[in-house]
Write a protein that holds these residues in place. Structure first.
Motif, short mmCIF file in Angstrom:
data_model
loop_
_atom_site.label_atom_id
_atom_site.label_comp_id
_atom_site.label_asym_id
_atom_site.label_seq_id
_atom_site.Cartn_x
_atom_site.Cartn_y
_atom_site.Cartn_z
N THR A 7 0.62 -1.19 0.30
CA THR A 7 -0.07 0.06 -0.12
C THR A 7 0.84 1.56 0.70
O THR A 7 2.28 1.50 -0.03
CB THR A 7 -1.10 -0.30 1.41
OG1 THR A 7 -2.16 0.97 1.15
CG2 THR A 7 -0.88 -0.07 2.38
N GLY A 21 -0.52 6.67 2.77
CA GLY A 21 -2.22 6.78 2.76
C GLY A 21 -3.20 6.39 2.34
O GLY A 21 -4.63 6.79 1.38
N GLY A 22 -2.67 4.96 1.42
CA GLY A 22 -3.42 3.90 0.94
C GLY A 22 -4.69 3.28 1.13
O GLY A 22 -4.56 3.37 3.00
N HIS A 23 -4.68 3.01 0.81
CA HIS A 23 -6.17 1.60 1.55
C HIS A 23 -5.49 0.30 2.55
O HIS A 23 -6.34 0.58 3.73
CB HIS A 23 -6.86 0.61 0.90
CG HIS A 23 -7.26 -0.27 1.47
ND1 HIS A 23 -8.79 0.34 1.60
CD2 HIS A 23 -7.83 -1.58 0.87
CE1 HIS A 23 -9.57 -1.13 1.81
NE2 HIS A 23 -8.88 -2.54 1.34
N ASP A 72 -2.60 1.59 5.25
CA ASP A 72 -2.15 2.62 6.44
C ASP A 72 -3.22 2.62 6.99
O ASP A 72 -3.80 3.65 6.90
CB ASP A 72 -2.32 3.57 5.26
CG ASP A 72 -0.76 4.76 5.46
OD1 ASP A 72 -1.32 4.85 7.11
OD2 ASP A 72 -0.17 5.21 5.56
N GLY A 132 -9.03 2.84 -3.09
CA GLY A 132 -10.16 3.23 -2.31
C GLY A 132 -10.64 1.59 -2.02
O GLY A 132 -10.82 1.01 -2.60
N SER A 154 -12.26 1.03 4.51
CA SER A 154 -11.13 1.82 5.44
C SER A 154 -11.62 2.93 5.43
O SER A 154 -12.46 3.78 5.12
CB SER A 154 -9.97 1.69 3.94
OG SER A 154 -10.07 2.48 3.13
N THR A 178 -9.87 6.09 5.25
CA THR A 178 -9.24 7.28 5.29
C THR A 178 -9.40 7.64 3.59
O THR A 178 -9.07 8.25 3.58
CB THR A 178 -8.55 7.43 5.82
OG1 THR A 178 -7.18 6.66 4.84
CG2 THR A 178 -8.20 7.48 7.29
N ASP A 179 -10.17 6.37 3.21
CA ASP A 179 -9.27 6.61 1.29
C ASP A 179 -10.67 6.38 0.41
O ASP A 179 -11.18 5.23 0.68
CB ASP A 179 -8.31 5.73 0.51
CG ASP A 179 -8.24 4.50 1.10
OD1 ASP A 179 -9.29 4.33 2.64
OD2 ASP A 179 -7.78 3.81 0.93
N VAL A 206 -10.92 7.29 -5.58
CA VAL A 206 -9.16 7.75 -5.23
C VAL A 206 -8.56 6.67 -6.20
O VAL A 206 -8.87 5.42 -5.95
CB VAL A 206 -8.50 7.96 -4.34
CG1 VAL A 206 -9.74 9.11 -3.78
CG2 VAL A 206 -8.52 6.49 -3.32
N GLN A 243 -4.47 4.89 -6.25
CA GLN A 243 -2.77 4.35 -5.45
C GLN A 243 -2.10 3.81 -6.24
O GLN A 243 -2.60 3.21 -7.82
CB GLN A 243 -3.36 3.95 -4.08
CG GLN A 243 -4.31 4.72 -3.61
CD GLN A 243 -4.81 4.30 -2.79
OE1 GLN A 243 -4.64 3.08 -1.96
NE2 GLN A 243 -6.43 4.29 -1.75
#
Length: 320
Positions: free
Chosen positions: A156, A159-161, A163, A217, A221, A223-224, A228, A230
């Motif tokens: 990942t 900030g990815g899926h 993380d 994303g 999860s 945050t993502d 988006v 990645q």
């Protein structure tokens, strides 16, 4: 889902819990066989198994002197099922996973692998999580479970899926202390070609059957968003090259079309999820001779451990 050169030969009796036994041969009497190819069951058959191989299929087979005899009583006998996308390590709720140590993960692995086997799944393509020791324990007959094809720690980006650092965690540039998922071997947070190359090679070194990258994303999860994209094309290419050198492939977690196209154009051979895939990308997938692995049941029967916010996200994206 994945390519194989022969049909799985391990048999499973549906609706019948088989006891553990150490006999060299097993004779299963009076079963209706589903062979995985024919539309109709083959009725009233016996199956003789010696060691790990099916020796004879027929009617009125006589047991060997050391045979364990199982009375099928007209139940259905089928090849062992294959789960093409599973996470044996990640069976806890998100909150518990954030604070669990490796022992808690290990206990959950063992429980789920035994339950999966008794549901009839004799092979599992594990698509993320540290199942290397679990696989060894099953292969060495220490515990009961399916054959595992592990991916190991998913790759990942920051900030990815995958993380799962907390909002107050120090940025990666300022800390050498990995989060609990990285420490437990479930994820690898990698940025740039050198780190992606090393991350892929580390999983292959440990025994990964395939490399897993998170290209977009996810609904579960925090945050993502699903839309988006990645990683960069050159980062994907590096993981693909590492996998090809190991005579294997890269699989991608991705829902959206931008990520699907980027994955396929840069050599990824298996697209996982792909809920929003359009006809153009389906044509590209066929052209690239890649695989599509969907998990639609997740959106019908929500897995245990998913919290209410995650359920709302899953439902919202399903209805969109």
């Amino acid at each position: 889902m994945f390519k194989a050169n022969k049909i799985v030969t391990t048999l499973f009796i549906s609706m019948l819990s088989l006891p553990a036994f150490a006999a060299d041969s097993v004779l299963i009497k009076n079963v209706n066989i589903f062979d995985g190819e024919s539309k109709n069951l083959i009725p009233n058959m016996d199956v003789l198994v010696e060691g790990n191989s099916i020796k004879t299929i027929g009617k009125d087979i006589a047991p060997l002197s050391d045979s364990k005899v199982i009375k099928g009583e007209g139940r259905t006998l089928s090849p062992g099922f294959i789960d093409a996308h599973v996470h044996l390590s990640l069976q806890l709720g998100f909150g518990e996973m954030m604070v669990a140590d490796e022992y808690r993960f290990a206990i959950g692995q063992v429980e789920e692998s035994e339950a999966m086997l008794m549901r009839g799944f004799t092979s599992a393509r594990d698509m993320g999580g540290n199942t290397f020791s679990l696989k060894k324990a099953i292969d060495q007959d220490m515990i009961h479970g399916p054959r595992i094809y592990p991916s190991g720690g998913v790759l990942t980006q920051t900030g990815g899926h995958g993380d799962y650092r907390l909002p107050n965690s120090l940025p990666k540039l300022h800390s050498n202390d990995p989060d609990s998922f990285v420490r437990s071997g479930h994820t690898e947070i990698v940025d740039g070609q050198p780190e992606v190359l090393t991350g892929a090679r580390e999983q292959l070194r440990k025994g990964a059957s395939q490399v897993k990258m998170l290209i977009g994303g996810g609904a579960a999860s925090p945050t993502d968003p699903l839309d988006v994209t990645q990683f960069l094309p050159e980062e994907i290419e590096m993981a693909v090259k590492a996998a090809k050198n190991w005579n294997t492939y890269v699989a991608a977690h991705v829902y959206n079309n931008t990520g699907i196209r980027m994955a396929l154009e840069n050599g990824i051979q298996s697209i996982e999820h792909a809920n929003f895939i359009d006809e153009e990308n389906l044509d590209l997938l066929i052209k690239k001779d890649a695989w599509l692995s969907v998990q639609t049941l997740v959106y019908i029967n929500t897995p245990s451990g998913v919290n209410e916010a995650q359920k709302r996200s899953l439902s919202r994206h399903l209805m969109a």
